[in-house]
Enzyme design. Sequence first.
Site, PDB file in Angstrom:
ATOM      1  N   HIS B  41       0.829  -1.213   0.000  1.00 28.66           N
ATOM      2  CA  HIS B  41       0.000   0.000   0.000  1.00 28.66           C
ATOM      3  C   HIS B  41       0.860   1.258   0.000  1.00 28.66           C
ATOM      4  O   HIS B  41       0.631   2.176  -0.767  1.00 28.66           O
ATOM      5  CB  HIS B  41      -0.936   0.005   1.210  1.00 28.66           C
ATOM      6  CG  HIS B  41      -2.214  -0.737   0.958  1.00 28.66           C
ATOM      7  ND1 HIS B  41      -2.329  -2.095   1.123  1.00 28.66           N
ATOM      8  CD2 HIS B  41      -3.428  -0.323   0.537  1.00 28.66           C
ATOM      9  CE1 HIS B  41      -3.552  -2.474   0.821  1.00 28.66           C
ATOM     10  NE2 HIS B  41      -4.252  -1.427   0.454  1.00 28.66           N
ATOM     11  N   LYS B 105     -10.706  -7.636   6.731  1.00 27.90           N
ATOM     12  CA  LYS B 105     -11.534  -7.824   7.917  1.00 27.90           C
ATOM     13  C   LYS B 105     -11.568  -6.557   8.739  1.00 27.90           C
ATOM     14  O   LYS B 105     -10.629  -5.770   8.734  1.00 27.90           O
ATOM     15  CB  LYS B 105     -11.033  -8.999   8.762  1.00 27.90           C
ATOM     16  CG  LYS B 105      -9.792  -8.722   9.561  1.00 27.90           C
ATOM     17  CD  LYS B 105      -9.617  -9.724  10.708  1.00 27.90           C
ATOM     18  CE  LYS B 105      -8.291  -9.445  11.404  1.00 27.90           C
ATOM     19  NZ  LYS B 105      -8.091 -10.169  12.635  1.00 27.90           N
TER      20      LYS B 105
HETATM   21  S1  SF4 Z   1      -8.599 -15.250  15.182  1.00 26.33           S
HETATM   22 FE1  SF4 Z   1      -7.376 -14.322  16.814  1.00 26.33          FE
HETATM   23  S2  SF4 Z   1      -5.281 -14.726  16.278  1.00 26.33           S
HETATM   24 FE2  SF4 Z   1      -6.500 -15.068  14.450  1.00 26.33          FE
HETATM   25  S3  SF4 Z   1      -6.503 -13.095  13.331  1.00 26.33           S
HETATM   26 FE3  SF4 Z   1      -8.294 -13.100  14.662  1.00 26.33          FE
HETATM   27  S4  SF4 Z   1      -7.594 -12.108  16.555  1.00 26.33           S
HETATM   28 FE4  SF4 Z   1      -5.770 -12.727  15.416  1.00 26.33          FE
END
Ligand code: SF4
Lengths: 295, 209
Positions: B41, B105
Amino acid sequence: MTGRPQWEDSLFELIRRTSVDLPGDVEEALRRALAREEKDARARWFLEGILANVEHARRTDTPLCQDTGALLFRFHVPVGFDTNALSAATRAAVARATRLGYLRQNTVDSVSGAVYQTNVAHGSPVFCFEQGARDTVDVRLIMKGGGSENMGAQYSLPCADPGAERNLEGVRRCVLDAVTRAQGNGCAPGVVGVCIGGDRASGHEHAKEQFLRRMDDRSRVKALARLEQRILRDATRLGIGPMGMGGIATLLGVKIGALSRLPASFFVTVSYMCWAFRRRGVLLGRNGGVQRWLY
Amino acid sequence: MALLTPRPLQHPFTLTQIRGLRLGQLVKVSGRVYTARDRVHKYLFDGGKCPVDLEDGAIYHCGPVATRKEGGWEILAAGPTTSIREEAYAPKLIEQYGLRVILGKGGMGPRTEEACARSGCVYLQTIGGAGPMLAAHVARVHGVYFLKEFGMAEAMWELELKDFPAIVAIDAGGRSLYRRIQQASRRVLRRLIEREEPFEAVRSGDADP
Ligand code: SF4
């Protein structure tokens, strides 16, 4: 400590199991959360995806999340036990697990930004030793991802936002506030570990220690057991849900402990654990052989 | 219910198709995407030359775990990383390169939402942490750029996806599911704090016998 290779093997196996599979009680909590989300198909979709991933990781023997997290080791050793040799064997096991892909190269030098090859560095893994009365070595390992660790919070009471006074109602408000601030960013649905009291450092430590408790246990202090239940119930109403995309499964559990404090201080410390709640334990005999797996 | 029947989304994406996606729609993404994290980026933002054609394409906020195999690469984990870190860079890249899809996400901020609305781009949330399962939706690795310079996690991977599961979390009108849920949860929090019965510290039966 005798039989160093055996110690290293057992500790390596502990790391492998922790990385590729959730403890049964956590997976069970995820399944129960799925069953409760009967009306919310979007929340169900996320939870089904999470559970499919857990199965996939178990079947293929790969880390269930690519952030294999901070490695938090807690040992109870017999009186007079050589903890230096034990930490050396643990470091060797961590390096081996990294080489074999059960741990990601996940440790960064905070000054230069360089990535360590083996996850063995100043401050990694994290050790805590205590002496126990027993003849065996009790080892617990928690792998805690960075996304969830970033969602932790500490409140110094009284605290105007969220209107928390120095009592258990104030604790309830702080925890709900922290969960609302986290939204789905700690990979909800998660578990919160809470410490009432202590100082700024011991508060975080004790909050994380709560993650050693099983999902289905209750605090032995009755008021805290009630508070855990109350916060868990309140949290379902926040509507944050898996990944913050809506639903009732915002939290899978609430675990609260308390430490004594100074008259002048009243801290409430909240540690957030994501759904990838990796926790295992093992009892090792005098020669480092596995006596029994815990959880 | 139509929202919850996954709709196929195939690269190259068209503006009409993207504008037709509603908030909360489940999708299955197939075709080419390029991974990009902080280093890529920043490089593109600073005017670095882009080695691939991103027009009508997708960027995925992901640092995969890959191993070399005969004749190429295999992806072992391909979960999303937190998107908000790219908030400063994303709007410029969306507009300059004509991106149609961002995968990640946790959502993005107001500037990216505006850029999505202005140029017709959606943000898709996939399942955080589910690296190995999502890797099973990577059908092929076409190539990798900046591997030496940025390392495995930060490199730009050209992946062929197959039915990659995601959900429309910011639509091409700039509406955000995160914002809605966050605002609603804050209102509930106020109610839980101000109107609910406070927690009683002492209750008969609490005292240990
Ligand atoms: S599940 Fe837990 S360890 Fe995996 S990306 Fe999400 S916060 Fe991080």
